[in-house]
Design a protein around this motif. Sequence first.
Motif, PDB file in Angstrom:
ATOM      1  N   HIS A 154       0.820  -1.216   0.000  1.00 58.84           N
ATOM      2  CA  HIS A 154       0.000   0.000   0.000  1.00 58.84           C
ATOM      3  C   HIS A 154       0.847   1.256   0.000  1.00 58.84           C
ATOM      4  O   HIS A 154       0.376   2.328  -0.363  1.00 58.84           O
ATOM      5  CB  HIS A 154      -0.935  -0.001   1.205  1.00 58.84           C
ATOM      6  N   GLU A 155       2.115   1.136   0.398  1.00 61.34           N
ATOM      7  CA  GLU A 155       2.987   2.300   0.419  1.00 61.34           C
ATOM      8  C   GLU A 155       3.306   2.781  -0.990  1.00 61.34           C
ATOM      9  O   GLU A 155       3.776   3.898  -1.182  1.00 61.34           O
ATOM     10  CB  GLU A 155       4.275   1.968   1.171  1.00 61.34           C
ATOM     11  N   GLN A 156       3.051   1.904  -1.977  1.00 59.52           N
ATOM     12  CA  GLN A 156       3.325   2.268  -3.365  1.00 59.52           C
ATOM     13  C   GLN A 156       2.172   3.058  -3.986  1.00 59.52           C
ATOM     14  O   GLN A 156       2.294   3.557  -5.100  1.00 59.52           O
ATOM     15  CB  GLN A 156       3.553   1.003  -4.199  1.00 59.52           C
ATOM     16  N   LEU A 157       1.068   3.185  -3.293  1.00 59.39           N
ATOM     17  CA  LEU A 157      -0.106   3.831  -3.871  1.00 59.39           C
ATOM     18  C   LEU A 157      -0.013   5.346  -3.753  1.00 59.39           C
ATOM     19  O   LEU A 157       0.385   5.877  -2.723  1.00 59.39           O
ATOM     20  CB  LEU A 157      -1.378   3.355  -3.162  1.00 59.39           C
ATOM     21  N   ASN A 158      -0.404   6.031  -4.837  1.00 59.54           N
ATOM     22  CA  ASN A 158      -0.479   7.485  -4.754  1.00 59.54           C
ATOM     23  C   ASN A 158      -1.842   7.900  -4.198  1.00 59.54           C
ATOM     24  O   ASN A 158      -2.718   7.059  -3.966  1.00 59.54           O
ATOM     25  CB  ASN A 158      -0.216   8.124  -6.132  1.00 59.54           C
ATOM     26  N   GLU A 159      -2.051   9.180  -3.982  1.00 59.61           N
ATOM     27  CA  GLU A 159      -3.272   9.642  -3.327  1.00 59.61           C
ATOM     28  C   GLU A 159      -4.524   9.346  -4.151  1.00 59.61           C
ATOM     29  O   GLU A 159      -5.575   9.008  -3.601  1.00 59.61           O
ATOM     30  CB  GLU A 159      -3.175  11.147  -3.033  1.00 59.61           C
TER      31      GLU A 159
END
Length: 220
Positions: A154-159
Amino acid sequence: MTTNEQAPISIAVVDDHHLFRSGLINLIHSFGPKFEITSESANGKEFISKLNDQKPDIVLMDLHMPVMDGFETSSYLKANFPEIKVLVLTMMEEESTMIKMLKLGIKGFLSKDVEPAELKNALETIASKGFYYTDYVTGKLLNAITDTHSNAAHEQLNEREKKFLELACSEYTYKEIADIMCLSIKTIDGYRNNLFEKLNAKSRVGLVLCAIKNKLVTLK
């Protein structure tokens, strides 16, 4: 019963069709002494009225019933008896219904035309692992759910992807999500496909499970 023997898995059956309910109970009896039917009910209200006598490990329940349906019953159990695991046995439902069931804490769902062996496996799996979603999610996702280590994907997801994921965990259609985000359907499809790859999911239900696992959304 000796100390080495395990207590049988207790099951309540809730379905408004008497013939189907009776057949289901006979089928579970045929699985052997590992399973015990503790009650049968025609709707959620009747089932809840019996909970003071004995609480089952698993409720095998239909969704569409008169008086009190499976959604209302699951909501009540989630709030008052979260330790009771719900396995829905119903006809194939829309994806939005599957998401609604996940939000209500339902631990698994099977089609009513399921093979007996799969029903037995589902009951055993819910009793041991706490869930049964193998018809709807990949093996990788199941491993992620049961893994005690946090998944950092999930840390790879942008806003924008996080916003899309939040909306995907609702009952909005993809078209409605596109309208809310003021984006085209093509762009929304792109977000969905990117999240499938990043979160190792292959369906919208899989995305919801990932969001729950990683606490990316607050389900209400």
